[in-house]
Design an enzyme around this catalytic site. Structure first.
Site, PDB file in Angstrom:
ATOM      1  N   ASP A   6       0.629  -1.332   0.130  1.00 16.91           N
ATOM      2  CA  ASP A   6       0.067  -0.485   0.215  1.00 16.91           C
ATOM      3  C   ASP A   6       0.857   0.991  -0.016  1.00 16.91           C
ATOM      4  O   ASP A   6       0.432   1.918  -0.746  1.00 16.91           O
ATOM      5  CB  ASP A   6      -1.275  -0.030   1.018  1.00 16.91           C
ATOM      6  CG  ASP A   6      -2.166  -0.942   1.202  1.00 16.91           C
ATOM      7  OD1 ASP A   6      -2.677  -1.379  -0.583  1.00 16.91           O
ATOM      8  OD2 ASP A   6      -2.695  -0.481   1.854  1.00 16.91           O
ATOM      9  N   ARG A  36      12.655  19.819 -35.258  1.00 17.47           N
ATOM     10  CA  ARG A  36      12.400  19.114 -36.485  1.00 17.47           C
ATOM     11  C   ARG A  36      10.932  19.647 -37.314  1.00 17.47           C
ATOM     12  O   ARG A  36      10.127  20.038 -37.242  1.00 17.47           O
ATOM     13  CB  ARG A  36      11.757  17.582 -36.117  1.00 17.47           C
ATOM     14  CG  ARG A  36      11.481  16.763 -37.276  1.00 17.47           C
ATOM     15  CD  ARG A  36      12.351  15.735 -37.825  1.00 17.47           C
ATOM     16  NE  ARG A  36      11.649  14.513 -38.505  1.00 17.47           N
ATOM     17  CZ  ARG A  36      12.391  14.319 -39.799  1.00 17.47           C
ATOM     18  NH1 ARG A  36      13.520  14.811 -39.695  1.00 17.47           N
ATOM     19  NH2 ARG A  36      11.434  12.990 -40.027  1.00 17.47           N
ATOM     20  N   GLY A  92       9.866   8.770 -34.745  1.00 13.46           N
ATOM     21  CA  GLY A  92      10.405   8.876 -36.159  1.00 13.46           C
ATOM     22  C   GLY A  92      10.940   7.379 -36.087  1.00 13.46           C
ATOM     23  O   GLY A  92      10.668   6.344 -34.468  1.00 13.46           O
ATOM     24  N   GLU A  97       4.760  -5.057  -8.589  1.00 18.27           N
ATOM     25  CA  GLU A  97       3.733  -4.443  -6.907  1.00 18.27           C
ATOM     26  C   GLU A  97       2.718  -5.203  -7.615  1.00 18.27           C
ATOM     27  O   GLU A  97       1.654  -3.823  -7.319  1.00 18.27           O
ATOM     28  CB  GLU A  97       4.448  -3.583  -6.408  1.00 18.27           C
ATOM     29  CG  GLU A  97       5.803  -3.350  -5.835  1.00 18.27           C
ATOM     30  CD  GLU A  97       6.581  -2.404  -5.541  1.00 18.27           C
ATOM     31  OE1 GLU A  97       5.179  -1.942  -5.245  1.00 18.27           O
ATOM     32  OE2 GLU A  97       7.463  -1.551  -5.797  1.00 18.27           O
ATOM     33  N   SER A 130      -2.113  -4.182 -13.164  1.00 15.53           N
ATOM     34  CA  SER A 130      -3.029  -3.278 -13.898  1.00 15.53           C
ATOM     35  C   SER A 130      -4.104  -3.803 -13.473  1.00 15.53           C
ATOM     36  O   SER A 130      -4.686  -3.640 -12.240  1.00 15.53           O
ATOM     37  CB  SER A 130      -2.651  -3.134 -15.498  1.00 15.53           C
ATOM     38  OG  SER A 130      -1.734  -2.272 -15.323  1.00 15.53           O
TER      39      SER A 130
END
Ligand code: COS
Length: 385
Positions: free
Chosen positions: A241, A269, A341, A365, A368
């Site tokens: 936690d 660029r 790119g 840990e 998801s």
């Protein structure tokens, strides 16, 4: 220079604003041109320097007591990650590895280990995952059986960060007080214990020390037990936690670096006769990146602030911070690669490194998917009879 204006948010005190500047200055001097050729040696060197210069002091309270300040941990991780993923890894593992001792250790355990982990004189590891139980912790199979005054630990752990270089491992094992989650305990095992073997070193896309460990008749004294027998699951979860929020912070650091690199490139660029930054399609990406970064920062620092202000449980806030910040950072970094790119996938380019660094944070840990389970359970808890 990264945008540090978030430090004026109300989540922070002046000491955090000062710390943010100090860590940034430290990173600029210490993290230029890191040599990753020998990753073990690089980690040992970073632990020693982070300890010498006082940064590791934030990973654990001193042995006299005190608490961990999660906002400081998060700020340090975010800043280190923005400069060098390996430095963040080293810092994070000292905290997570020593976490069960900082949060639940007795006076003797704290006195023996915390001054060393804070000074960078002992390397720590957190040994929870197993070949057959990474997400389902309550089902872990490593056993610790009573043997005289101590315990014998037998089994296997895998995906253990700092495996192979750690001086101390906090190992979770089944002691059997009850089935499932209520029958686990946490132990301190020294790296040189003859019953602990490094069974395999594991190579990953963003290299750091990682190993599968085997325990065979690994004898520890009764004084190696952290907290009480049967409390291991809660010790693991409460430690996670605290540290899951900081995984979100590291992801935030990676994402900020990706945006910085993209903004630099977009200004320089030229394409179709104008800088990339003037194309609306590019502006759309940059807006999305900036938005996701701020949303992630709000969740990360909300979770850290809530814990620091004394909340007993921050399970939901930490899960939200980790889930959102890591997933958002993956999207931000993917956009950065796209806007670079060919350079975006050139080995050694900063955004190529970020693309490799971020991926594991969505897994370790608590993947998801697990964070979604944790969040949904907390939302649904109020609706159950
Ligand atoms: N803090 C304190 N106590 C907690 C807790 C927390 N964050 N989370 C759960 N507990 C307690 C519960 O309150 C419950 O206590 P009681 O038995 O007294 O009611 C007990 O622990 C069991 O909790 P629960 O029933 O939620 O256990 P589950 O086995 O269902 O937990 C998940 C499932 C998926 C949430 C858990 O196993 C998990 O987080 N897995 C991911 C682990 C992970 O991060 N692995 C990566 C390894 S570290 S790199």
């Amino acid at each position: 220079m990264s945008d540090m204006s978030f430090l004026s948010w109300p989540f922070f005190d002046d000491r955090h604003r000062k710390l943010g500047g100090e860590v940034e200055a430290w990173a600029r001097t210490n993290l230029v041109g890191l040599d990753h050729h020998d990753v073990d040696a690089a980690c040992r060197d970073l632990v020693a320097r982070l300890g010498r210069d006082g940064l590791l002091a934030h990973t654990a309270p001193d042995d006299q007591g005190g608490t961990i300040d999660v906002r400081s941990l998060a700020l340090i991780r975010e800043t280190l990650a923005r400069h060098a993923g390996l430095a963040d890894f080293v810092f994070a593992m000292q905290g997570l590895g020593a976490g069960p001792i900082s949060l639940f250790g007795n006076g003797e355990q704290r006195k023996e280990w915390l001054p060393k982990t804070r000074a960078g004189k002992a390397i720590a590891a957190f040994a929870l995952s197993e070949p057959a139980s990474g997400s389902d912790v309550a089902n872990l199979a490593t056993t610790a059986t009573r043997d005289g005054n101590g315990y014998l630990i037998d089994g296997e752990k895998t995906w253990i960060s700092n495996g192979g270089i750690a001086d101390l491992y906090v190992v979770f094992a089944r002691t059997g007080e009850a089935p499932g989650a209520r029958g686990l305990s946490a132990f301190i095992v020294r790296g040189d214990n003859p019953g602990l073997k490094i069974a395999e070193r594991i190579e990953v896309i963003a290299p750091h020390p990682l190993a599968r460990l085997s325990f065979e008749n690994c004898r520890v004294g009764g004084d190696a037990l952290i907290g009480k027998a049967g409390e291991g699951f809660k010790i693991a979860m409460a430690t996670l936690d605290v540290f899951r929020t900081t995984v979100g912070a590291a992801a935030l650091g990676f994402a900020r670096r990706a945006l910085e690199e993209t903004v630099k490139r977009a200004a320089k660029r030229e394409l179709f006769g104008a800088p990339l930054a003037e194309l609306q399609m590019v502006q759309g990406h940059i807006a999305d990146m900036a938005l996701e970064i701020d949303a992630a920062a709000l969740l990360v620092y909300r979770a850290a602030w809530t814990k620091d202000k004394g909340a007993e449980r921050v399970t939901r806030e930490a899960a939200m911070a980790k889930l959102y910040a890591t997933e958002a950072a993956q999207r931000v970094i993917d956009a950065a690669v796209q806007l670079h790119g060919g350079d975006g996938v050139r080995s050694g380019h900063p955004v190529e490194a970020l693309y490799r660094e971020i991926r594991a944070l969505r897994i370790y840990e608590g993947a998801s998917d697990v964070q979604k389970v944790v969040i949904a359970r907390s939302v649904l808890a109020g609706t159950r009879p």
